[in-house]
Design an enzyme around this catalytic site. Structure first.
Site, short mmCIF file in Angstrom:
data_model
loop_
_atom_site.label_atom_id
_atom_site.label_comp_id
_atom_site.label_asym_id
_atom_site.label_seq_id
_atom_site.Cartn_x
_atom_site.Cartn_y
_atom_site.Cartn_z
N CYS A 115 2.74 -43.19 28.20
CA CYS A 115 1.72 -43.36 29.25
C CYS A 115 2.13 -44.37 30.31
O CYS A 115 1.53 -44.42 31.38
CB CYS A 115 0.39 -43.77 28.64
N HIS A 255 -4.22 -47.47 34.05
CA HIS A 255 -4.03 -46.25 33.26
C HIS A 255 -5.40 -45.74 32.81
O HIS A 255 -6.26 -46.52 32.41
CB HIS A 255 -3.15 -46.57 32.06
N ASN A 285 -7.15 -38.44 29.91
CA ASN A 285 -5.90 -39.20 29.86
C ASN A 285 -4.73 -38.24 30.08
O ASN A 285 -4.47 -37.39 29.23
CB ASN A 285 -5.81 -39.90 28.50
N1 COA Z 1 -16.72 -37.01 18.49
C1 COA Z 1 -17.59 -37.56 17.64
N2 COA Z 1 -17.23 -38.52 16.79
C2 COA Z 1 -15.95 -38.93 16.80
C3 COA Z 1 -14.99 -38.37 17.66
C4 COA Z 1 -15.43 -37.36 18.53
N3 COA Z 1 -14.59 -36.77 19.41
N4 COA Z 1 -13.80 -38.98 17.44
C5 COA Z 1 -14.00 -39.90 16.49
N5 COA Z 1 -15.28 -39.86 16.09
C6 COA Z 1 -15.95 -40.68 15.06
C7 COA Z 1 -14.99 -41.21 14.05
O1 COA Z 1 -14.75 -40.27 13.05
C8 COA Z 1 -15.73 -42.42 13.57
O2 COA Z 1 -16.67 -42.01 12.64
P1 COA Z 1 -16.98 -42.89 11.33
O3 COA Z 1 -17.46 -44.21 11.85
O4 COA Z 1 -18.00 -42.10 10.60
O5 COA Z 1 -15.67 -43.01 10.62
C9 COA Z 1 -16.48 -42.91 14.79
O6 COA Z 1 -16.52 -41.80 15.70
C10 COA Z 1 -15.81 -44.07 15.48
O7 COA Z 1 -14.45 -43.74 15.68
P2 COA Z 1 -13.47 -44.77 16.34
O8 COA Z 1 -12.10 -44.22 16.38
O9 COA Z 1 -13.65 -46.11 15.70
O10 COA Z 1 -14.09 -44.81 17.82
P3 COA Z 1 -13.75 -45.78 18.98
O11 COA Z 1 -15.00 -46.40 19.47
O12 COA Z 1 -12.60 -46.68 18.67
O13 COA Z 1 -13.26 -44.77 20.09
C11 COA Z 1 -11.19 -43.98 21.11
C12 COA Z 1 -12.11 -43.96 19.88
C13 COA Z 1 -9.98 -43.15 20.85
C14 COA Z 1 -11.97 -43.45 22.29
C15 COA Z 1 -10.78 -45.45 21.39
O14 COA Z 1 -10.33 -46.05 20.21
C16 COA Z 1 -9.71 -45.60 22.44
O15 COA Z 1 -9.93 -45.34 23.60
N6 COA Z 1 -8.52 -46.07 22.02
C17 COA Z 1 -7.46 -46.47 22.95
C18 COA Z 1 -6.81 -45.35 23.65
C19 COA Z 1 -5.77 -45.92 24.55
O16 COA Z 1 -5.91 -46.98 25.13
N7 COA Z 1 -4.69 -45.27 24.71
C20 COA Z 1 -3.67 -45.81 25.55
C21 COA Z 1 -2.44 -45.11 25.35
S1 COA Z 1 -2.59 -43.41 25.63
#
Ligand code: COA
Length: 331
Positions: A115, A255, A285
């Site tokens: 990225c 980003h 993204n």
């Molecule tokens: N829809 C519904 N629920 C979802 C889901 C979706 N698409 N994806 C994950 N979940 C659930 C998970 O299973 C989890 O459930 P649980 O608590 O029962 O286990 C819950 O939502 C929380 O998941 P989590 O991964 O902790 O969510 P989050 O708040 O961290 O958000 C991202 C996830 C990916 C959006 C976030 O972590 C993120 O943006 N990460 C960084 C990405 C990034 O910066 N990338 C840069 C390089 S590309």
């Protein structure tokens, strides 16, 4: 050695026609528009056609960037293509684009920085132009990221979209000059965001397919924490290295991985909302293409005045991150 000025001549982007909305994703995996919007800010993303590859999209963006610059394809000395979804492991996607756009005098290679690919490639272009090794360099960042997404995994499939962007960088005395850049990496975090199979570590085989190891895997929470920290560090270093302050930042292009990261970052950097480029709602993204698309959008607004600065900041797999500072000078 007297460094030559590296200036942006023009940009161009390409988006596949097909729009994949949150509502459609609700039918594919166990998710909701509410979850995706509140956690990421994304509403829709583009998906390339089956027969459309990263080089096809990159070539269209490249032609637009060349059109928007005062150069021809034959004037290009070098093509750098940033992508994590190349057409093939080899030959390089840059060579395929070189052929498609008829840049017969250009050397060509791919750059792998996930990225952060666009920022790494722009920094590399600056290094070639500033040193005088090459006069005119085309940077392309193109992703068919849908080709490595598991559309049964709700944690990743809602996040990514396909797109391409391109920028012509050349030596000129005046214009939007790349004045500084900072890059960083931490390979201890390599497993956090990875396509496990398909390379020499684990060549494609029945087992890799059965275990879905050729798909992107991400530990979202860990990546999030690192992204917040590293983006701030590298952005701050980039401006303080040249004696500027936060208030000197004219436009911010972060980003586009998560709206919460973008908004938190912009707030701490005290850049007003109207000067922060955000397109995550429309494209999700787009990995390497993300920052370049934002830059193309900003240039299309034709708002950057003499003396104003643009700060780009990227973070992604590797882990790798980078920041680039530009300023309009003399035109
Ligand atoms: N829809 C519904 N629920 C979802 C889901 C979706 N698409 N994806 C994950 N979940 C659930 C998970 O299973 C989890 O459930 P649980 O608590 O029962 O286990 C819950 O939502 C929380 O998941 P989590 O991964 O902790 O969510 P989050 O708040 O961290 O958000 C991202 C996830 C990916 C959006 C976030 O972590 C993120 O943006 N990460 C960084 C990405 C990034 O910066 N990338 C840069 C390089 S590309």
């Amino acid at each position: 050695m007297l460094l030559k000025k590296a200036v942006v001549l023009g940009t161009g982007s390409y988006f596949p026609e097909r729009v994949l909305s949150n509502a459609e994703l609700e039918k594919i995996v166990d998710t909701t528009d509410e979850w995706i919007t509140s956690r990421t800010g994304m509403k829709e993303r583009r998906i390339a056609a089956k027969e459309e590859s990263a080089s096809d999209m990159g070539a269209i963006a490249a032609e637009k960037a060349i059109q928007n610059s005062d150069v021809k394809a034959e004037d290009l000395d070098l093509i750098i293509c940033a992508t994590l979804t190349p057409d093939h492991l080899f030959p390089s996607t840059a060579c395929l684009i070189q052929n498609k756009i008829g840049a017969k005098n250009a050397a060509a290679f791919d750059l792998s920085a996930a990225c952060s690919g666009y920022v790494y490639a722009m920094m590399t272009a600056k290094a070639y132009v500033s040193s005088g090794i090459y006069k005119t360099v085309l940077v392309v960042a193109t992703e068919k990221i849908s080709s490595i997404i598991d559309y049964t995994d709700r944690a990743t499939c809602v996040l990514f979209g396909d797109a391409a962007t391109a920028t012509v960088v050349a030596h000129r005395e005046h214009g939007l000059e790349i004045i500084h850049g900072c890059l960083g990496a931490d390979g201890t975090g390599a497993d956090m965001l990875i396509q496990p199979a398909g390379g020499s570590r684990m060549p494609a085989c029945q087992e890799s397919i059965d275990q879905k190891l050729h798909y992107l895997r991400m530990e979202g929470k860990d990546v999030y924490k690192h992204a917040v920290r590293r983006m701030e560090e590298v952005a701050m270093k980039c401006i303080t290295d040249v004696g500027m302050k936060i208030e000197d930042v004219g436009y911010l292009i972060p980003h586009q991985a998560n709206l919460r990261i973008i908004e938190g970052f912009a707030k701490r950097f005290q850049v007003p909302q109207e000067r922060v480029i955000v397109n995550i709602q429309r494209y999700g993204n787009t990995a390497a293409a993300s920052v370049g698309i934002g830059f193309d959008e900003l240039l299309n607004l034709k708002k950057i005045k003499e003396g104003e600065t643009v700060l780009m900041v990227a973070f992604g797999a590797g882990l790798a991150w980078g920041s680039l500072l530009l300023q309009r000078r003399g035109s």
